[in-house]
Design a protein around this motif. Structure first.
Motif, PDB file in Angstrom:
ATOM      1  N   SER A 127      40.741  47.538  39.658  1.00 25.96           N
ATOM      2  CA  SER A 127      41.586  46.691  39.190  1.00 25.96           C
ATOM      3  C   SER A 127      40.790  46.189  38.887  1.00 25.96           C
ATOM      4  O   SER A 127      41.544  44.880  38.227  1.00 25.96           O
ATOM      5  N   GLU A 153      48.035  35.967  42.987  1.00 19.94           N
ATOM      6  CA  GLU A 153      48.978  36.458  42.058  1.00 19.94           C
ATOM      7  C   GLU A 153      48.912  38.083  42.310  1.00 19.94           C
ATOM      8  O   GLU A 153      49.956  38.838  42.569  1.00 19.94           O
ATOM      9  N   GLY A 154      47.816  38.584  41.922  1.00 19.72           N
ATOM     10  CA  GLY A 154      47.900  40.348  42.055  1.00 19.72           C
ATOM     11  C   GLY A 154      47.383  41.035  42.972  1.00 19.72           C
ATOM     12  O   GLY A 154      46.669  42.277  43.641  1.00 19.72           O
ATOM     13  N   VAL A 156      54.256  44.208  37.960  1.00 20.99           N
ATOM     14  CA  VAL A 156      54.506  42.306  37.690  1.00 20.99           C
ATOM     15  C   VAL A 156      55.938  42.332  38.414  1.00 20.99           C
ATOM     16  O   VAL A 156      56.633  41.090  38.655  1.00 20.99           O
ATOM     17  N   ALA A 200      55.307  38.942  42.320  1.00 23.16           N
ATOM     18  CA  ALA A 200      55.017  37.943  41.389  1.00 23.16           C
ATOM     19  C   ALA A 200      56.023  37.627  40.538  1.00 23.16           C
ATOM     20  O   ALA A 200      57.214  38.071  40.722  1.00 23.16           O
ATOM     21  N   LYS A 239      38.610  41.956  46.076  1.00 25.70           N
ATOM     22  CA  LYS A 239      39.720  41.346  45.316  1.00 25.70           C
ATOM     23  C   LYS A 239      39.598  40.516  44.712  1.00 25.70           C
ATOM     24  O   LYS A 239      38.874  39.317  45.257  1.00 25.70           O
ATOM     25  N   SER A 247      42.930  43.268  35.291  1.00 25.78           N
ATOM     26  CA  SER A 247      42.526  41.753  35.561  1.00 25.78           C
ATOM     27  C   SER A 247      41.956  41.796  34.656  1.00 25.78           C
ATOM     28  O   SER A 247      42.771  39.857  33.996  1.00 25.78           O
ATOM     29  N   SER A 278      51.091  35.123  35.766  1.00 26.26           N
ATOM     30  CA  SER A 278      51.178  36.959  35.447  1.00 26.26           C
ATOM     31  C   SER A 278      52.751  37.650  34.930  1.00 26.26           C
ATOM     32  O   SER A 278      52.694  38.018  33.593  1.00 26.26           O
ATOM     33  N   VAL A 294      49.673  43.762  45.133  1.00 28.54           N
ATOM     34  CA  VAL A 294      48.994  44.508  44.111  1.00 28.54           C
ATOM     35  C   VAL A 294      47.927  45.909  44.077  1.00 28.54           C
ATOM     36  O   VAL A 294      48.475  46.578  44.471  1.00 28.54           O
TER      37      VAL A 294
END
Length: 307
Positions: free
Chosen positions: A129, A158-159, A86, A24, A171, A133, A30, A162
């Motif tokens: 995950s 943005e995550g 991050v 990021a 996701k 978040s 983030s 990862v």
């Protein structure tokens, strides 16, 4: 404290290599969220409660980690893994994530009712995950600064890289996506003594030495408050976990101080330096951040200047 941080035997230096990007960027949502320790404390406890709602994850963590005997060490390692994803240089983040994945590959067993689980089950990876978040985002949104729907969606986006490195298949890209995943799993959720034992550990201050016990209890209650109401009901976390007016004031005051007073020794500040920005960059105004970013883009980094 400055200097490389250790995780699973590897040293993670957030200041080097100079110029190596993280997953990021410094202008990301983030980087703002993860710089605030209150968002991390509240969001982290919320995420664990969401994970522990499912017997497979609850058994996996409780039976295969040292959280019960070493909550401080376990919390620090979890925090380091989150931070490196991050702020860390991408190569270091990949090493740490692969190490976590290798460790999780050995985590398997059965719940007390006999249901088999493996830590690398895709459904479990996806939910872990998603809970992280959700927890960190809502901790920041509710107690530090409200974020627009667009900024919330940016945070999720943005995550994604990862999350993919951890093996996540589904996701989430919005709170609506989180809600969809949660409702699919909701029938599995249940109250359990391990949930309250975990909360007792967190309230006692054993996982955060130096933080007054009363404030630690308020942070835990703040985490319970940001749970989706249906999950809190399923977990039977009653009014004893309500956040009092005094507790809310304490949490918000602590959050406001953390948001305005730069921590120039931590990973967020060190990552800023790695990318040619002042260590206090993330605590500056939006206009000043934009100016500094533009200046950094037009200025060669030391390794480039000597080439």
């Amino acid at each position: 404290m400055d200097g490389p941080k250790s995780y699973l035997g590897w040293k993670v230096d957030y200041t080097a290599p100079v110029g190596e990007p993280a997953f990021a960027g410094p202008d990301s949502i983030s980087w703002q969220v993860f710089k605030n320790p209150v968002a991390l404390a509240v969001g982290g406890v919320c995420a664990v409660l969401l994970e522990f709602a499912d017997a497979r994850i609850r058994s996996g963590v409780w039976d295969h980690s040292v959280f019960k005997t070493d909550p401080i060490g376990r919390s620090k390692r979890t925090g380091t893994a989150a931070m490196v994803g991050v702020y860390g240089p991408q190569a270091a983040a990949r090493r740490v994530i692969q190490g976590v994945t290798n460790m999780h590959a050995r985590v398997k067993g059965k719940t007390p009712t006999g249901e088999a689980y493996q830590a690398l089950d895709v459904e479990l990876l996806d939910w872990v995950s998603a809970t992280a978040s959700y927890g960190f985002l809502m901790g920041y949104h509710r107690f530090i600064r409200p974020l627009s729907d667009a900024d919330q969606n940016r945070f999720f986006a943005e995550g994604e890289t990862v999350a993919g490195l951890y093996g996540v298949q589904t996701k989430i890209r919005s709170l609506a996506d989180f809600d969809t995943m949660m409702r699919k799993l909701l029938p599995r959720f249940e109250p359990h003594p391990i949930n309250t034992e975990f909360l007792d550990i967190m309230r006692s201050g054993r996982a955060a030495p130096g933080v007054p016990k009363g404030l630690q209890s308020s942070l835990v209650n703040a985490a319970v408050e940001i749970l989706p109401p249906e999950v809190r009901t399923k977990l039977a976390l009653g009014p004893e976990y309500d956040l009092s007016p005094a507790g809310r004031f304490a949490v918000k005051t602590m959050a406001r101080i953390a948001e305005s007073v730069p921590d120039t020794a931590g990973p967020p500040a060190q990552a800023c330096e790695r990318l040619g920005l002042p260590r206090s960059f993330l605590w500056k105004s939006e206009a000043e951040c934009a100016r500094l970013l533009e200046s950094a883009r037009n200025r060669p980094l030391p390794q480039e200047a000597s080439a």
